[in-house]
Motif scaffolding. Structure first.
Motif, PDB file in Angstrom:
ATOM      1  N   ASP A 187       0.831  -1.188   0.000  1.00 39.08           N
ATOM      2  CA  ASP A 187       0.000   0.000   0.000  1.00 39.08           C
ATOM      3  C   ASP A 187       0.880   1.259   0.000  1.00 39.08           C
ATOM      4  O   ASP A 187       2.008   1.247   0.488  1.00 39.08           O
ATOM      5  CB  ASP A 187      -0.897   0.035   1.242  1.00 39.08           C
ATOM      6  N   ARG A 188       0.335   2.347  -0.549  1.00 40.29           N
ATOM      7  CA  ARG A 188       0.950   3.671  -0.484  1.00 40.29           C
ATOM      8  C   ARG A 188      -0.009   4.592   0.253  1.00 40.29           C
ATOM      9  O   ARG A 188      -1.222   4.551   0.021  1.00 40.29           O
ATOM     10  CB  ARG A 188       1.206   4.246  -1.883  1.00 40.29           C
ATOM     11  N   SER A 189       0.515   5.415   1.118  1.00 42.71           N
ATOM     12  CA  SER A 189      -0.333   6.217   1.989  1.00 42.71           C
ATOM     13  C   SER A 189      -0.055   7.706   1.858  1.00 42.71           C
ATOM     14  O   SER A 189       0.993   8.127   1.375  1.00 42.71           O
ATOM     15  CB  SER A 189      -0.112   5.809   3.453  1.00 42.71           C
ATOM     16  N   GLU A 190      -1.008   8.490   2.337  1.00 43.61           N
ATOM     17  CA  GLU A 190      -0.785   9.896   2.586  1.00 43.61           C
ATOM     18  C   GLU A 190      -0.061  10.027   3.939  1.00 43.61           C
ATOM     19  O   GLU A 190       0.095   9.032   4.649  1.00 43.61           O
ATOM     20  CB  GLU A 190      -2.110  10.654   2.621  1.00 43.61           C
ATOM     21  N   PHE A 191       0.357  11.236   4.309  1.00 42.13           N
ATOM     22  CA  PHE A 191       1.216  11.401   5.485  1.00 42.13           C
ATOM     23  C   PHE A 191       0.721  12.514   6.407  1.00 42.13           C
ATOM     24  O   PHE A 191       1.472  13.428   6.759  1.00 42.13           O
ATOM     25  CB  PHE A 191       2.653  11.700   5.047  1.00 42.13           C
ATOM     26  N   SER A 192      -0.525  12.455   6.816  1.00 47.05           N
ATOM     27  CA  SER A 192      -1.081  13.495   7.681  1.00 47.05           C
ATOM     28  C   SER A 192      -0.743  13.227   9.141  1.00 47.05           C
ATOM     29  O   SER A 192      -1.091  12.173   9.690  1.00 47.05           O
ATOM     30  CB  SER A 192      -2.596  13.570   7.503  1.00 47.05           C
TER      31      SER A 192
END
Length: 541
Positions: free
Chosen positions: A498-503
């Motif tokens: 998986d690739r994620s956002e970084f909030s």
């Protein structure tokens, strides 16, 4: 951030009177970058206009959440497709004022879309090239968009187009180079001050959403590195930062009770097979190699368990419930099954255990293309190499600088390559269409826009066309089932991780951040349209 520090950062641009009237509830965003000139042109590329442009100042008709496809009304309140899916009618919101006090209407929206036609360089989503044939306002609250062909999948691009005031932009003859230093939008904040260290917007007192935003200002503070940005979050000097980390649990969350992060999955990393080159043009060979790769180990080694192994369909978690056909199996890792499958497909081993081609000659070492110095992709390639060695297939890791890395993928000169999905959106259609539709491919040696594997399948192409031409959910689901079945049979790529956002949040001063339990945006960065929802929903404690 304490008031003294903020005052020091803004002192170069604020008058003494303004300093004496500091807003009470200031939401501070830390940005590990430097920004450029005072440009608030919503038509300019994202790296050219300043951060609040499309996140706080200008608004679109709708916000389409890429995690799950949920549509949130903004300047549009509802929309409907005609029976032939060639006319989209949008009801626009009444009672909205531009920042200069003039009234917003559907005529501004119609102007905006026609402005794109008049200035094609502004139409970065290719709305007009993809079938839009007319945009008109039939009254103050009705926008009618007509299309030359049924193309309902264009909706997120229409929905996300920033709307500008006709009374200002109709007088701008060079919109691509317009700096728009004093922007007039409809958004929840208005531009206040700017310097190379800090940038501030203030609450719009006449915003159409009554009672919101709950905060008085948003301030962006620049740092020279991710580490410096993270340190400000850890100290409570910032409330939000879009900052990638190797280990957000131990490196951030566990270092303080107010340290929270939400990294929703918005895409995957893939092992691409070059299907234009033997033996990767053989689906049986690709399936066997895919079965030989332990994606759980790939994810663990590359991301220390933060990112999970991807579902072998390529459908991201937030979209699986709606779009993944019931009972869809996932590919099971098995060295013995992969070994047997290769032999069964005609790729025997010699006495030394090396895998042979169908002609009986040893297969050459295959190169795995990765970006030079990209430690996560290099680690993935190392794990894959060890796994493939177990079934008699040898590989070499080929690190290339960005231009030759991307060039190799797009011109089809690679064997195997690791990259993200070059497409994506609120349904799997957007990923699969950009990854496998014929128009995104090209002959080897020519540049393919995004079909990096150069895989096409008439059944997949037909299903994607069906999906695009209908607004009926049942028909779209049936078409998506066809695509998923074909891809999991032919495996032109192997979804790895998986690739994620970084909030990342520091919750010591504010509540109301988006979370997995309340994913009102997609966890995207502070300068994106989804960030507007965060600025509207966070509340002082």
């Amino acid at each position: 951030m304490n008031k003294l520090t903020l005052t020091a950062l803004l002192a170069a641009t604020l008058s003494a009177t303004a300093l004496a009237q500091q807003p009470r509830h200031v939401f501070t965003v830390v940005r590990p970058t430097q920004w450029g000139a005072q440009n608030f042109n919503p038509f300019a590329p994202g790296d050219q206009h300043l951060l609040p442009t499309n996140s706080a100042i200008y608004e679109s008709l709708f916000y389409v959440n890429t995690l799950n496809g949920k549509v949130t009304p903004v300047l549009g309140t509802k929309y409907v497709w005609s029976k032939d899916n060639r006319t989209l009618t949008v009801t626009t919101r009444p009672g909205v004022k531009w920042h200069d006090g003039q009234t917003f209407s559907a005529r501004d929206a119609a102007f905006t879309f026609n402005y794109l036609k008049q200035n094609p360089a502004l139409d970065t989503s290719a709305i007009w090239k993809n079938g839009l044939s007319g945009a008109r306002a039939t009254n103050d609250t009705t926008l009618v968009l007509t299309f030359t062909r049924a193309n309902t999948t264009i909706f997120p691009y229409v929905a996300g187009q920033m709307i500008v005031p006709e009374h200002i932009w109709s007088k701008i003859s060079a919109p691509l180079t317009e700096a728009n230093a004093r922007p007039v939008g409809t958004g929840p904040f208005t531009f206040d001050t700017y310097s190379q260290q800090a940038l501030r917007v203030l609450k719009n007192p006449t915003y159409w959403m009554k009672g919101q935003p709950y905060i008085d200002a948003v301030v962006w503070v620049s740092t020279n590195s991710n580490d410096a940005a993270l340190l400000k979050l850890l100290k409570g000097e910032a409330d939000y930062g879009y900052v990638g980390q190797a280990d957000p649990v131990n490196g951030y969350q566990k270092k303080g009770p107010n340290n929270q992060f939400w990294w929703p999955v918005t895409g995957d990393n893939y092992l691409y097979f070059n299907t234009a080159k033997a033996p990767f043009n053989d689906p049986a060979f690709r399936r066997a190699l895919a079965q030989a790769v332990n994606t759980a180990n790939v994810a663990q080694k590359a991301y220390a368990g933060v990112a999970k192994p991807a579902h072998s369909s390529g459908v991201i978690p937030g979209q699986q419930a709606q779009w993944l056909p019931a009972g869809t199996p996932t590919l099971k890792y098995s060295v013995s099954a992969a070994d047997a499958a290769l032999t069964r497909a005609g790729y025997r081993k010699n006495a030394q255990g090396a895998r042979l081609g169908k002609d009986g000659t040893p297969l050459p070492p295959f190169k795995i293309l990765v970006g030079a110095g990209w430690t996560d992709f290099i680690t993935m390639a190392q794990v894959i190499s060890e796994d493939l060695k177990k079934v008699g297939v040898t590989t070499q890791i080929d690190q290339q600088a960005w231009s030759s890395y991307a060039g190799g993928l797009q011109t089809g000169t690679y064997d195997l390559g690791i990259s993200w999905g070059w497409g994506g959106g609120p349904t799997p259609y957007y990923l699969f269409n950009q990854s496998f539709a014929p128009e995104y491919s090209a002959p080897v040696g020519k540049t393919a826009a995004s079909n990096l594997s150069r895989y096409t399948n008439p059944a997949v192409t037909a299903a994607l066309e069906t999906f695009q031409a209908t607004s009926d959910p049942a028909t779209q689901k049936k078409a998506m089932a066809t695509v998923v079945k074909a891809l999991m049979t032919d495996l032109p790529w192997l979804p790895l991780t998986d690739r994620s956002e970084f909030s990342n949040y520091n919750t010591s001063r504010f509540t109301g951040f988006p979370t997995a339990q309340n994913p009102y945006n997609a966890g995207t960065a502070d300068d994106t349209p989804g960030a507007r929802l965060m600025y509207l929903n966070v509340k002082p404690k």
